[in-house]
Design a protein around this motif. Sequence first.
Motif, PDB file in Angstrom:
ATOM      1  N   LEU A 240       0.830  -1.196   0.000  1.00  0.00           N
ATOM      2  CA  LEU A 240       0.000   0.000   0.000  1.00  0.00           C
ATOM      3  C   LEU A 240       0.873   1.256   0.000  1.00  0.00           C
ATOM      4  N   ASP A 241       1.966   1.244   0.735  1.00  0.00           N
ATOM      5  CA  ASP A 241       2.880   2.382   0.739  1.00  0.00           C
ATOM      6  C   ASP A 241       3.400   2.658  -0.674  1.00  0.00           C
ATOM      7  N   GLN A 242       3.811   1.606  -1.393  1.00  0.00           N
ATOM      8  CA  GLN A 242       4.286   1.780  -2.772  1.00  0.00           C
ATOM      9  C   GLN A 242       3.200   2.346  -3.669  1.00  0.00           C
ATOM     10  N   VAL A 243       1.995   1.808  -3.551  1.00  0.00           N
ATOM     11  CA  VAL A 243       0.869   2.264  -4.370  1.00  0.00           C
ATOM     12  C   VAL A 243       0.658   3.764  -4.169  1.00  0.00           C
ATOM     13  N   LEU A 244       0.643   4.197  -2.912  1.00  0.00           N
ATOM     14  CA  LEU A 244       0.383   5.604  -2.608  1.00  0.00           C
ATOM     15  C   LEU A 244       1.521   6.499  -3.087  1.00  0.00           C
ATOM     16  N   ARG A 245       2.749   6.069  -2.883  1.00  0.00           N
ATOM     17  CA  ARG A 245       3.894   6.895  -3.292  1.00  0.00           C
ATOM     18  C   ARG A 245       3.995   6.996  -4.814  1.00  0.00           C
ATOM     19  N   GLU A 246       3.725   5.901  -5.516  1.00  0.00           N
ATOM     20  CA  GLU A 246       3.764   5.935  -6.986  1.00  0.00           C
ATOM     21  C   GLU A 246       2.710   6.881  -7.551  1.00  0.00           C
ATOM     22  N   ALA A 247       1.610   7.081  -6.823  1.00  0.00           N
ATOM     23  CA  ALA A 247       0.554   8.002  -7.259  1.00  0.00           C
ATOM     24  C   ALA A 247       0.774   9.409  -6.708  1.00  0.00           C
ATOM     25  N   ASP A 248       1.907   9.632  -6.047  1.00  0.00           N
ATOM     26  CA  ASP A 248       2.244  10.939  -5.469  1.00  0.00           C
ATOM     27  C   ASP A 248       1.215  11.400  -4.439  1.00  0.00           C
ATOM     28  N   VAL A 249       0.654  10.446  -3.695  1.00  0.00           N
ATOM     29  CA  VAL A 249      -0.313  10.757  -2.645  1.00  0.00           C
ATOM     30  C   VAL A 249       0.436  11.306  -1.432  1.00  0.00           C
ATOM     31  N   ARG A 250      -0.144  12.341  -0.839  1.00  0.00           N
ATOM     32  CA  ARG A 250       0.428  12.922   0.378  1.00  0.00           C
ATOM     33  C   ARG A 250      -0.550  12.897   1.549  1.00  0.00           C
ATOM     34  N   GLU A 251      -1.832  12.774   1.211  1.00  0.00           N
ATOM     35  CA  GLU A 251      -2.881  12.811   2.230  1.00  0.00           C
ATOM     36  C   GLU A 251      -3.830  11.643   2.005  1.00  0.00           C
ATOM     37  N   VAL A 252      -4.304  11.051   3.108  1.00  0.00           N
ATOM     38  CA  VAL A 252      -5.263   9.952   2.978  1.00  0.00           C
ATOM     39  C   VAL A 252      -6.440  10.162   3.917  1.00  0.00           C
ATOM     40  N   ASP A 253      -7.609   9.766   3.436  1.00  0.00           N
ATOM     41  CA  ASP A 253      -8.806   9.642   4.254  1.00  0.00           C
ATOM     42  C   ASP A 253      -9.072   8.157   4.395  1.00  0.00           C
ATOM     43  N   VAL A 254      -9.393   7.721   5.613  1.00  0.00           N
ATOM     44  CA  VAL A 254      -9.614   6.304   5.892  1.00  0.00           C
ATOM     45  C   VAL A 254     -11.060   6.111   6.349  1.00  0.00           C
ATOM     46  N   VAL A 255     -11.734   5.124   5.751  1.00  0.00           N
ATOM     47  CA  VAL A 255     -13.112   4.777   6.095  1.00  0.00           C
ATOM     48  C   VAL A 255     -13.214   3.253   6.116  1.00  0.00           C
ATOM     49  N   GLY A 256     -14.309   2.720   6.642  1.00  0.00           N
ATOM     50  CA  GLY A 256     -14.534   1.284   6.553  1.00  0.00           C
ATOM     51  C   GLY A 256     -14.731   0.603   7.889  1.00  0.00           C
ATOM     52  N   LEU A 257     -14.332  -0.684   7.943  1.00  0.00           N
ATOM     53  CA  LEU A 257     -14.605  -1.537   9.100  1.00  0.00           C
ATOM     54  C   LEU A 257     -13.345  -2.274   9.556  1.00  0.00           C
ATOM     55  N   ALA A 258     -13.242  -2.508  10.791  1.00  0.00           N
ATOM     56  CA  ALA A 258     -13.935  -1.862  11.885  1.00  0.00           C
ATOM     57  C   ALA A 258     -13.044  -0.730  12.404  1.00  0.00           C
TER      58      ALA A 258
END
Length: 191
Positions: free
Chosen positions: A119-137
């Motif tokens: 997941l870290d690689q996925v986010l860095r390759e997309a140049d993500v700097r901020e995340v919102d987290v939703v879901g369970l639990a």
Amino acid sequence: MSTRALLVVDVQPTFCEGGELPVDGGNRVAQDVAAYVAAHRDRYGLVVTTQDWHIDPGEHFSSEPDFVNSWPVHGVAESPNAALHPALADLAADVAVRKGQYDHGYSGFDGADEVGRSLDQVLREADVREVDVVGLAESHCVKFTALDAERHGFETRVLTDLTAPVSAEQGEQAHRELTEAGVELTPSTAR
């Protein structure tokens, strides 16, 4: 392109009413997450789903679970209840991460996508700097995913109305841990 990602954590029938390890309000969370993404997809450069995908997670499964470190069998790989919740059928996620094949796999950062990227690689390759987290639990996989996101250097928020804890007490404990770690807790309506 937005540098914010939405992490949709473990919105699976196994964690909803009627599943093997149900969270009260799980089906509502699934429907609310689907509606939120449909209305606000343009806020995110990337949408990632995570799934418990247990093959042989060792002591994570127990016939006499303590509901702290051991649990009833749930999220079994290839089972219908390990699939994404039917409410998410139109989600059109960019990446799917599966976790917990041979361990607890509480955090989305413990898993990988279909080509083996973390997941870290996925986010860095997309140049993500901020995340919102939703879901369970909220008290378990959402909490651990958000804590790991913060530890990995992402500005992290949990959208509190798009999640539900295993119990109210565990939810309160999760809120304390998240706040202490610097994770922002906010309703999705505050966006």
